[in-house]
Design an enzyme around this catalytic site. Structure first.
Site, PDB file in Angstrom:
ATOM      1  N   ASP A  11       0.705  -1.437   0.191  1.00 59.60           N
ATOM      2  CA  ASP A  11       0.067   0.179  -0.362  1.00 59.60           C
ATOM      3  C   ASP A  11       1.024   1.256   0.303  1.00 59.60           C
ATOM      4  O   ASP A  11       1.393   1.642   0.450  1.00 59.60           O
ATOM      5  CB  ASP A  11      -0.820  -0.082   1.158  1.00 59.60           C
ATOM      6  CG  ASP A  11      -1.816   1.272   1.486  1.00 59.60           C
ATOM      7  OD1 ASP A  11      -0.970   2.383   0.684  1.00 59.60           O
ATOM      8  OD2 ASP A  11      -2.624   1.313   2.430  1.00 59.60           O
ATOM      9  N   HIS A  18      -8.212   5.685   1.889  1.00 60.13           N
ATOM     10  CA  HIS A  18      -7.638   4.409   2.628  1.00 60.13           C
ATOM     11  C   HIS A  18      -8.368   3.333   1.127  1.00 60.13           C
ATOM     12  O   HIS A  18      -8.754   2.307   1.522  1.00 60.13           O
ATOM     13  CB  HIS A  18      -7.554   3.562   3.444  1.00 60.13           C
ATOM     14  CG  HIS A  18      -6.215   3.920   4.432  1.00 60.13           C
ATOM     15  ND1 HIS A  18      -5.429   3.894   4.446  1.00 60.13           N
ATOM     16  CD2 HIS A  18      -6.743   4.670   5.590  1.00 60.13           C
ATOM     17  CE1 HIS A  18      -4.409   4.235   5.188  1.00 60.13           C
ATOM     18  NE2 HIS A  18      -5.763   4.982   5.918  1.00 60.13           N
ATOM     19  N   GLN A  94       3.219   4.366   2.854  1.00 60.42           N
ATOM     20  CA  GLN A  94       2.932   3.894   4.346  1.00 60.42           C
ATOM     21  C   GLN A  94       3.586   1.998   4.219  1.00 60.42           C
ATOM     22  O   GLN A  94       3.989   2.043   5.337  1.00 60.42           O
ATOM     23  CB  GLN A  94       1.333   3.456   4.018  1.00 60.42           C
ATOM     24  CG  GLN A  94       0.668   2.878   4.950  1.00 60.42           C
ATOM     25  CD  GLN A  94      -1.008   2.917   4.698  1.00 60.42           C
ATOM     26  OE1 GLN A  94      -1.378   3.823   5.041  1.00 60.42           O
ATOM     27  NE2 GLN A  94      -1.197   1.503   4.832  1.00 60.42           N
ATOM     28  N   LYS A 132      -8.006  -5.008   3.849  1.00 57.03           N
ATOM     29  CA  LYS A 132      -8.108  -4.521   5.527  1.00 57.03           C
ATOM     30  C   LYS A 132      -8.224  -5.284   6.116  1.00 57.03           C
ATOM     31  O   LYS A 132      -8.823  -6.112   7.301  1.00 57.03           O
ATOM     32  CB  LYS A 132      -9.512  -3.692   4.722  1.00 57.03           C
ATOM     33  CG  LYS A 132      -9.484  -2.619   3.938  1.00 57.03           C
ATOM     34  CD  LYS A 132      -8.551  -0.655   5.047  1.00 57.03           C
ATOM     35  CE  LYS A 132      -9.198  -0.058   3.656  1.00 57.03           C
ATOM     36  NZ  LYS A 132      -7.984  -0.145   2.569  1.00 57.03           N
ATOM     37  N   TYR A 228       1.549   0.859  14.763  1.00 57.23           N
ATOM     38  CA  TYR A 228       0.645   0.725  13.514  1.00 57.23           C
ATOM     39  C   TYR A 228       1.158   1.370  12.281  1.00 57.23           C
ATOM     40  O   TYR A 228       1.154   2.501  12.411  1.00 57.23           O
ATOM     41  CB  TYR A 228      -0.764   0.849  14.545  1.00 57.23           C
ATOM     42  CG  TYR A 228      -1.744   0.536  12.656  1.00 57.23           C
ATOM     43  CD1 TYR A 228      -2.697  -0.623  12.963  1.00 57.23           C
ATOM     44  CD2 TYR A 228      -2.669   2.039  12.314  1.00 57.23           C
ATOM     45  CE1 TYR A 228      -3.182  -0.389  11.660  1.00 57.23           C
ATOM     46  CE2 TYR A 228      -2.878   1.766  11.374  1.00 57.23           C
ATOM     47  CZ  TYR A 228      -3.451   0.518  10.659  1.00 57.23           C
ATOM     48  OH  TYR A 228      -4.340  -0.063   9.958  1.00 57.23           O
ATOM     49  N   LYS A 231      -2.940  -2.337   8.010  1.00 58.22           N
ATOM     50  CA  LYS A 231      -2.808  -3.634   7.828  1.00 58.22           C
ATOM     51  C   LYS A 231      -2.121  -4.356   7.034  1.00 58.22           C
ATOM     52  O   LYS A 231      -1.688  -4.035   5.921  1.00 58.22           O
ATOM     53  CB  LYS A 231      -4.620  -4.557   7.821  1.00 58.22           C
ATOM     54  CG  LYS A 231      -5.064  -4.036   9.106  1.00 58.22           C
ATOM     55  CD  LYS A 231      -4.746  -5.364  10.049  1.00 58.22           C
ATOM     56  CE  LYS A 231      -5.306  -5.508  10.893  1.00 58.22           C
ATOM     57  NZ  LYS A 231      -4.606  -5.926  12.094  1.00 58.22           N
ATOM     58  N   GLN A 241      -6.236 -28.060 -10.108  1.00 56.11           N
ATOM     59  CA  GLN A 241      -6.365 -28.860 -10.443  1.00 56.11           C
ATOM     60  C   GLN A 241      -5.640 -30.248 -10.822  1.00 56.11           C
ATOM     61  O   GLN A 241      -4.441 -29.800 -10.735  1.00 56.11           O
ATOM     62  CB  GLN A 241      -6.093 -28.812 -11.999  1.00 56.11           C
ATOM     63  CG  GLN A 241      -7.800 -27.540 -12.043  1.00 56.11           C
ATOM     64  CD  GLN A 241      -9.185 -27.458 -12.465  1.00 56.11           C
ATOM     65  OE1 GLN A 241     -10.209 -26.630 -11.841  1.00 56.11           O
ATOM     66  NE2 GLN A 241     -10.036 -29.042 -12.505  1.00 56.11           N
ATOM     67  N   ARG A 265      -9.397   1.397  11.337  1.00 53.91           N
ATOM     68  CA  ARG A 265      -8.014   1.010  12.127  1.00 53.91           C
ATOM     69  C   ARG A 265      -7.658  -0.301  12.217  1.00 53.91           C
ATOM     70  O   ARG A 265      -7.561  -0.081  13.371  1.00 53.91           O
ATOM     71  CB  ARG A 265      -8.313   1.909  13.147  1.00 53.91           C
ATOM     72  CG  ARG A 265      -8.925   3.248  12.828  1.00 53.91           C
ATOM     73  CD  ARG A 265      -9.121   4.255  13.921  1.00 53.91           C
ATOM     74  NE  ARG A 265      -9.825   5.740  13.144  1.00 53.91           N
ATOM     75  CZ  ARG A 265      -9.509   6.745  12.934  1.00 53.91           C
ATOM     76  NH1 ARG A 265      -8.089   7.197  13.298  1.00 53.91           N
ATOM     77  NH2 ARG A 265      -9.582   7.649  12.460  1.00 53.91           N
ATOM     78  N   ASP A 286     -14.858   1.970   6.448  1.00 50.99           N
ATOM     79  CA  ASP A 286     -13.650   1.279   5.629  1.00 50.99           C
ATOM     80  C   ASP A 286     -13.419  -0.132   5.443  1.00 50.99           C
ATOM     81  O   ASP A 286     -12.568  -0.586   5.655  1.00 50.99           O
ATOM     82  CB  ASP A 286     -12.348   2.266   6.736  1.00 50.99           C
ATOM     83  CG  ASP A 286     -12.169   2.908   6.762  1.00 50.99           C
ATOM     84  OD1 ASP A 286     -12.175   4.215   6.037  1.00 50.99           O
ATOM     85  OD2 ASP A 286     -10.742   3.610   7.278  1.00 50.99           O
ATOM     86  N   TYR A 347      -4.603   0.969  17.220  1.00 49.81           N
ATOM     87  CA  TYR A 347      -4.335   2.136  16.949  1.00 49.81           C
ATOM     88  C   TYR A 347      -5.236   1.997  18.681  1.00 49.81           C
ATOM     89  O   TYR A 347      -5.541   1.642  18.582  1.00 49.81           O
ATOM     90  CB  TYR A 347      -5.149   2.927  16.352  1.00 49.81           C
ATOM     91  CG  TYR A 347      -5.539   3.135  15.529  1.00 49.81           C
ATOM     92  CD1 TYR A 347      -5.226   2.599  14.466  1.00 49.81           C
ATOM     93  CD2 TYR A 347      -6.000   4.604  15.228  1.00 49.81           C
ATOM     94  CE1 TYR A 347      -5.292   3.375  13.212  1.00 49.81           C
ATOM     95  CE2 TYR A 347      -5.517   5.637  14.296  1.00 49.81           C
ATOM     96  CZ  TYR A 347      -5.258   4.591  12.887  1.00 49.81           C
ATOM     97  OH  TYR A 347      -5.046   4.776  11.761  1.00 49.81           O
TER      98      TYR A 347
HETATM   99  C1  F6R Z   1      -7.600  -0.060   7.918  1.00 52.23           C
HETATM  100  C2  F6R Z   1      -7.352   1.624   7.435  1.00 52.23           C
HETATM  101  C3  F6R Z   1      -7.731   2.680   8.021  1.00 52.23           C
HETATM  102  C4  F6R Z   1      -6.828   3.670   8.729  1.00 52.23           C
HETATM  103  C5  F6R Z   1      -7.974   4.972   9.096  1.00 52.23           C
HETATM  104  C6  F6R Z   1      -7.369   5.556   9.646  1.00 52.23           C
HETATM  105  O1  F6R Z   1      -6.535  -0.785   7.758  1.00 52.23           O
HETATM  106  O2  F6R Z   1      -6.472   1.385   6.207  1.00 52.23           O
HETATM  107  O3  F6R Z   1      -9.420   2.469   8.780  1.00 52.23           O
HETATM  108  O4  F6R Z   1      -6.778   2.679   9.686  1.00 52.23           O
HETATM  109  O5  F6R Z   1      -9.119   5.351   7.810  1.00 52.23           O
HETATM  110  O6  F6R Z   1      -6.468   6.324   8.534  1.00 52.23           O
HETATM  111  P1  F6R Z   1      -5.013   7.070   8.802  1.00 52.23           P
HETATM  112  O7  F6R Z   1      -4.964   6.644  10.165  1.00 52.23           O
HETATM  113  O8  F6R Z   1      -4.087   6.902   7.832  1.00 52.23           O
HETATM  114  O9  F6R Z   1      -6.210   8.150   9.213  1.00 52.23           O
HETATM  115 MG    MG Z   2      -4.115   2.204   2.907  1.00 52.75          MG
HETATM  116 MG    MG Z   3      -4.804  -1.942   2.426  1.00 50.88          MG
END
Ligand code: F6R
Ligand code: MG
Ligand code: MG
Length: 364
Positions: A11, A18, A94, A132, A228, A231, A241, A265, A286, A347
């Protein structure tokens, strides 16, 4: 001559938030991989995405963990990150935990799954990609594909599969591994792989031939970074097969949208929804978490495909059940088991809150 099939993914920036990927990142990756193909480094490639993850599917003759192939993938993520920064995409770069490449992308942020084998007369390969959610999400589907006769009838009635498969299980926290021969060791194995945040199925082998059947990415971003950073959004390659499960037996586990870690998150449980690539845009809270599948036939290492395997109304009910299960989980709001247990949350404000309460906390 052996062929290597690999997926290296990262990512490197989301669009919007996201939820998905910007086309310019895919364009740049296509440009770089086309150059790598022309130079002879790759036999073939397919660039795709799952949600906000850029997926580089590649074939070549250099074996897993090849420094040149990994460097080219790393450089592609670096180039993509530059574009992501220019467009101010969310979370640009990221997953690029390191600043310099050191021979192999493992441990540097990107997820990797690679396998090497002798291409058969007809070689069917399915590539699963998730967004996710965490590595370990493949435990349940891999178990069903290769060890559950209620999923894979071939285990019962196909003589070339009847002796079963061997599972290589990794303890991702202690960095240990152990092999289980199935079916006779399924009870022992389930004690471990039923806890996917700690134990992940890394690979599966056909017992009679010893041939590799499946491999998954087991990198844990939070363990690599010690904090963190998003993910893992893992990938998994499965051969199909012949003396491996049929395409339909491999897709069948995804008709049940199992609860996985991830979603908002990275701190919730939610259903893993099987979708076509165009629908891999997790946006409600998300999420919910997504899985896509690109199917190929290999021809001397050329990727004939992809077929978008979940682009099938037969998975509509799984999507609908995922929406229902998602709604049910959402009603718990900030309560477990929707929210992950304290120690698993990506988080947390726990230390901050405990510090604030320190003076008020009384002995019982
Ligand atoms: C989960 C994910 C999103 C972010 C959320 C907060 O894997 O990527 O749910 O955790 O959008 O994102 P930030 O902290 O980047 O604003
Ligand atoms: Mg992302
Ligand atoms: Mg992702």
């Amino acid at each position: 001559m052996k062929v290597t099939v690999g997926v290296i993914k990262a990512d490197i920036g989301g669009y919007v938030g996201h939820s998905s990927s910007h086309p310019r990142l895919l364009e740049k990756a296509n440009e770089n991989l086309e150059k790598a193909k022309k130079s002879g480094l790759l036999i073939d490639y397919h660039v795709t995405r799952c949600g906000d993850d850029l997926e580089l599917i590649m074939t070549h003759r250099h074996g897993p963990e090849n420094a040149r192939v990994h460097k080219m993938a790393w450089d592609t993520f670096v180039d993509g990150t530059k574009i992501a920064k220019e467009l101010k995409l969310h979370g640009a770069g990221q997953d690029m935990l390191s600043t310099a490449f050191s021979g192999n992308v493992k441990g540097m942020g990107p997820g990797v799954a690679e396998m090497e084998f002798e291409e058969r007369e007809a070689e069917t390969v399915l590539i699963f990609m998730a967004d996710k959610t965490s590595s370990g999400a493949w435990n349940l589907p891999l178990y069903k594909m290769f060890a559950d006769p209620f999923n894979t009838i071939g285990l019962v009635i196909a003589s070339n599969m009847h002796n079963g498969f061997t599972f290589e299980v990794h303890d991702v926290k202690e960095h240990k591994k152990v092999n289980f021969n199935c079916p006779e060791e399924i009870y022992d194995m389930l004690v471990l792989i039923g806890a996917p945040s700690r134990y992940a199925v890394k690979a599966v082998y056909h017992r009679d031939s010893g041939d590799i059947a499946a491999v998954s990415s087991t990198q844990k971003l939070s363990l690599m970074a010690g904090r963190y950073v998003g993910k893992d959004d893992p990938v998994c390659i499965v051969r199909s097969q012949g003396y491996f499960p049929a395409v339909g037996e491999i897709l069948e586990p995804f008709a049940f949208p199992q609860l996985v870690e991830g979603w908002m998150r990275g701190s919730h449980h939610g259903p893993l929804m099987p979708v076509a690539v165009c629908q891999s845009n997790p946006s409600r809270f998300d999420g919910p978490p997504r899985v896509t599948c690109a199917g190929f036939q290999l021809a001397e290492g050329m990727l004939v495909g992809p077929r978008d395997m979940f682009d099938d109304p037969a998975f509509d009910d799984a999507r609908s059940l995922a929406n229902k299960a998602g709604e049910y989980m959402r009603r718990h709001g900030p309560f477990e088991p929707h929210r992950l247990p304290l120690e698993e949350m990506e988080y947390t404000t726990m230390p901050m809150v405990m510090k604030k309460l320190a003076g008020r906390m009384q002995e019982l």
